[in-house]
Write a protein that holds these residues in place. Structure first.
Motif, short mmCIF file in Angstrom:
data_model
loop_
_atom_site.label_atom_id
_atom_site.label_comp_id
_atom_site.label_asym_id
_atom_site.label_seq_id
_atom_site.Cartn_x
_atom_site.Cartn_y
_atom_site.Cartn_z
N HIS A 109 -5.37 -6.46 1.10
CA HIS A 109 -4.23 -7.54 1.56
C HIS A 109 -3.08 -6.42 1.67
O HIS A 109 -2.73 -6.33 0.54
CB HIS A 109 -4.08 -8.94 0.69
CG HIS A 109 -5.05 -9.73 1.13
ND1 HIS A 109 -5.65 -10.61 0.34
CD2 HIS A 109 -5.93 -10.13 2.46
CE1 HIS A 109 -6.70 -11.29 0.86
NE2 HIS A 109 -6.65 -11.05 2.09
N GLU A 112 -0.26 -6.98 -0.89
CA GLU A 112 -0.46 -6.94 -2.45
C GLU A 112 -0.53 -5.62 -2.96
O GLU A 112 -1.73 -5.14 -3.06
CB GLU A 112 -1.61 -7.93 -2.53
CG GLU A 112 -1.64 -9.13 -2.00
CD GLU A 112 -2.84 -9.99 -2.23
OE1 GLU A 112 -3.88 -9.46 -2.66
OE2 GLU A 112 -2.86 -10.98 -1.21
N ARG A 161 -0.33 -9.12 5.65
CA ARG A 161 -1.87 -9.40 4.76
C ARG A 161 -2.76 -8.93 5.42
O ARG A 161 -3.73 -8.26 4.98
CB ARG A 161 -1.69 -11.05 4.29
CG ARG A 161 -2.68 -11.47 3.72
CD ARG A 161 -2.90 -12.88 3.71
NE ARG A 161 -4.18 -13.44 3.25
CZ ARG A 161 -4.53 -13.78 2.20
NH1 ARG A 161 -3.82 -13.41 0.90
NH2 ARG A 161 -5.64 -14.20 1.83
N HIS A 232 -6.29 -8.06 -6.39
CA HIS A 232 -5.33 -8.70 -5.55
C HIS A 232 -4.31 -9.36 -6.30
O HIS A 232 -4.36 -9.15 -7.64
CB HIS A 232 -6.00 -9.92 -4.90
CG HIS A 232 -7.29 -9.68 -3.89
ND1 HIS A 232 -6.94 -9.66 -2.73
CD2 HIS A 232 -8.18 -8.89 -4.02
CE1 HIS A 232 -8.10 -9.46 -1.85
NE2 HIS A 232 -8.69 -8.88 -2.89
N SER A 233 -3.30 -9.88 -5.61
CA SER A 233 -2.13 -10.46 -6.41
C SER A 233 -1.69 -11.74 -5.48
O SER A 233 -1.97 -11.66 -4.52
CB SER A 233 -1.14 -9.50 -6.66
OG SER A 233 -0.34 -9.15 -5.43
#
Ligand SMILES: [Zn+2]
Length: 388
Positions: A109, A112, A161, A232-233
């Motif tokens: 993404h 991120e 994203r 991820h975040s």
């Protein structure tokens, strides 16, 4: 160092007619990487090709520093806004299919960026240690480590994203949620202009995902044991370690192994703060790539492939610095330097643990009665049930 033969005659990144920000027709020779496929040994890397994508510059700097210890390939190239970006895959350690493998993935993404940063920080640490750490060299005789830190450079460059086609790579695999995913957020086919777009019905997977699948099939599916970590975040306050499934609330076949992995981590890192759980406990989603690859891995009996997602809880960073809410990047990344440093420090031991756990997997993978006992504990912990 190996450079993929798929590099163009003009270098990895672009032809003279497809210029990046740092190049012009007259400066292409000295302004960009020129990795001719015919070059043997140390490649000529005169300077960064994409000064505006710091993560890519750092990755290519690590590749230069790692030199002969790294096996570097071009997984694919991605075009965005008239520019071309490489998706690199880097491996080190023993290539023998008899040894286990651990994969570290980031940047699916584009927003991120901290996910890519964590993977890069670990790779940088390993490459630095190669200079002096004899124990690391011993470890690398027993394990293969594979890195794909920037899967979606086009999205990262454009601050989205999704990838440059507007597709959310984590909603793009040919797999539907069974029990109903959340409206829109779980994946949608309405429009690529809206978030969480899965891609058109029946269309092939996006090039970035095909590249990841090719790497996993090549590096993991020929081996008996492998762990993948995808960073991820953005979800919640806590840092979470998720494992499949995301498309159904049913447990995976390798639940005992997942529970055993959690148990040895709990034992050896007593004060860790990760919430370890199946992703389905939080939400279901269509098109999850790791579910898809996990199911593919199960086609071969006896193979153990454990895909994990590190989901760094970004809401705490926002809570501590509410101004981040007004920045698109701020919702997904720690913007204050000391917080970013703390995040990078905190997760390195988790990544290193996975490399060690893979090396010693024969000592903690449960078998026989212990496997069934582990499954019962896991069902009780994560699925609130016992199965006879
Ligand atoms: Zn993500």
């Amino acid at each position: 160092m190996k450079i993929s033969s798929s590099a163009t005659p003009f270098g990895l990144y672009h032809t003279p007619r497809m210029l990046c920000a740092c190049c012009s027709a007259v400066t292409v020779a000295h302004g960009c990487f020129r990795l001719d496929s015919s070059i043997q040994g140390e490649p000529q890397l005169p300077g960064p090709a994409h000064p505006e994508l710091g993560e890519l510059i750092e990755l290519e700097s690590i590749i230069r520093d790692g030199g002969r210890h790294l096996d570097v390939q071009l997984a694919c190239e991605v075009s965005s806004g008239g520019r071309k970006f490489p998706v690199h895959v880097i491996a080190l350690g023993n290539p023998d299919p008899a040894v286990p493998v651990v994969g570290f993935f980031g940047g699916f993404h584009g927003l991120e960026r901290i996910g890519a940063a964590v993977v890069l920080a670990y790779l940088r640490s390993l490459v630095s240690r190669l200079q002096w750490d004899s124990l690391l060299h011993r470890q690398l005789e027993s394990v293969r480590l594979v890195f794909m830190p920037i899967v979606n450079p086009g999205g990262m460059w454009s601050g989205t994203r999704a990838n440059p086609n507007g597709v959310d790579l984590m909603r793009n695999a040919p797999l539907d949620a069974r029990e109903g995913a959340p409206f829109m957020f779980g994946g949608q086919r309405v429009s690529s202009r809206l978030p969480w777009y899965r891609g058109a019905q029946g269309a092939p997977m996006e090039i970035e995902n095909e590249a990841v699948c090719a790497v996993v099939r090549r590096e993991f599916f020929g081996r008996k044991f492998g762990i993948a970590l995808d960073c991820h975040s953005g979800f919640g306050i806590n840092d979470r370690i998720w494992f499949p499934y995301a498309h159904t609330a049913l447990p995976i076949a390798h639940l005992p192994e997942m529970h055993a992995l959690k148990e040895i981590y709990d034992q050896t890192h007593a004060h860790h703060r990760y919430v370890f759980e199946p992703q389905s406990r939080q939400y279901l989603a269509h098109g999850d790539l790791w579910d898809y690859l996990y199911q593919g891995s199960c086609a071969t009996p006896g193979r153990i492939f454990l895909p994990l997602t590190l989901e760094m809880g970004s809401w705490l960073w926002v809570k501590k610095n509410p101004r981040q809410l007004f920045s698109r990047h701020g919702i997904f990344n720690p913007l204050i330097e000391h917080r970013q440093q703390r995040v990078l420090r905190r997760h390195l031991s988790w990544l290193d643990f996975l490399a060690r756990a893979a090396c010693g997997h024969q000592h903690w993978i449960p078998t026989g009665d212990a496997r069934e006992a582990s499954r019962q504990k896991a069902l009780k912990l994560w699925y609130q049930r016992e199965v006879g």
